[in-house]
Design a protein around this motif. Sequence first.
Motif, PDB file in Angstrom:
ATOM      1  N   ARG A  52       0.841  -1.201   0.000  1.00 28.16           N
ATOM      2  CA  ARG A  52       0.000   0.000   0.000  1.00 28.16           C
ATOM      3  C   ARG A  52       0.874   1.248   0.000  1.00 28.16           C
ATOM      4  NH1 ARG A  52      -2.419   0.151   6.198  1.00 28.16           N
ATOM      5  NH2 ARG A  52      -0.447   0.654   7.216  1.00 28.16           N
ATOM      6  N   ALA A  56      -1.195   7.247   1.825  1.00 32.18           N
ATOM      7  CA  ALA A  56      -2.645   7.106   1.727  1.00 32.18           C
ATOM      8  C   ALA A  56      -3.029   5.651   1.997  1.00 32.18           C
ATOM      9  CB  ALA A  56      -3.123   7.552   0.350  1.00 32.18           C
ATOM     10  N   SER A  58      -5.395   4.182   3.462  1.00 30.59           N
ATOM     11  CA  SER A  58      -6.800   3.784   3.362  1.00 30.59           C
ATOM     12  C   SER A  58      -7.303   3.752   1.916  1.00 30.59           C
ATOM     13  CB  SER A  58      -7.675   4.729   4.185  1.00 30.59           C
ATOM     14  OG  SER A  58      -7.615   6.033   3.643  1.00 30.59           O
ATOM     15  N   HIS A  59      -6.473   4.121   0.958  1.00 25.52           N
ATOM     16  CA  HIS A  59      -6.908   4.176  -0.439  1.00 25.52           C
ATOM     17  C   HIS A  59      -6.877   2.846  -1.153  1.00 25.52           C
ATOM     18  CE1 HIS A  59      -6.337   8.782  -1.001  1.00 25.52           C
ATOM     19  NE2 HIS A  59      -7.248   8.474  -0.114  1.00 25.52           N
ATOM     20  N   GLY A  60      -6.407   1.812  -0.518  1.00 23.14           N
ATOM     21  CA  GLY A  60      -6.434   0.500  -1.153  1.00 23.14           C
ATOM     22  C   GLY A  60      -5.145  -0.256  -0.942  1.00 23.14           C
TER      23      GLY A  60
END
Length: 83
Positions: A52, A56, A58-60
Motif C-alpha cells: 500500500r 494514503a 486507506s486508499h487500497g
Amino acid sequence: MRPPHAQCGRALGALRFAVTTPYAWKKSSYSGGGEGNACVEVAPRRTRTAIRDSKAPSHGTLTVPAPVFAAFVDALKRSGGLV
C-alpha cells in the motif's frame, strides 16, 4: 443446495475478513523523491504480500503471491532499483 444469494453472502463475509484483517506493515527502506516521502509499505504473509501507499493507506491495498513479490524485490536489487 443453497440459494445463490446465500453463497454470495458467505463469499462476501470472507472478503470482509480479508480486507479488515490487520497486517504488520513495514515501510520501505528506500524513499525516492526530494522529501523522502515516496514510500510504500508491505505486509508479508505466508502466501501473499500486501502493498500500500504509506501516504494514503486507506486508499487500497494490492496483494500479490509471495513468490512473485520476492522475485520483484530480487530484480530490483540486481538492477539497482531500475525495474
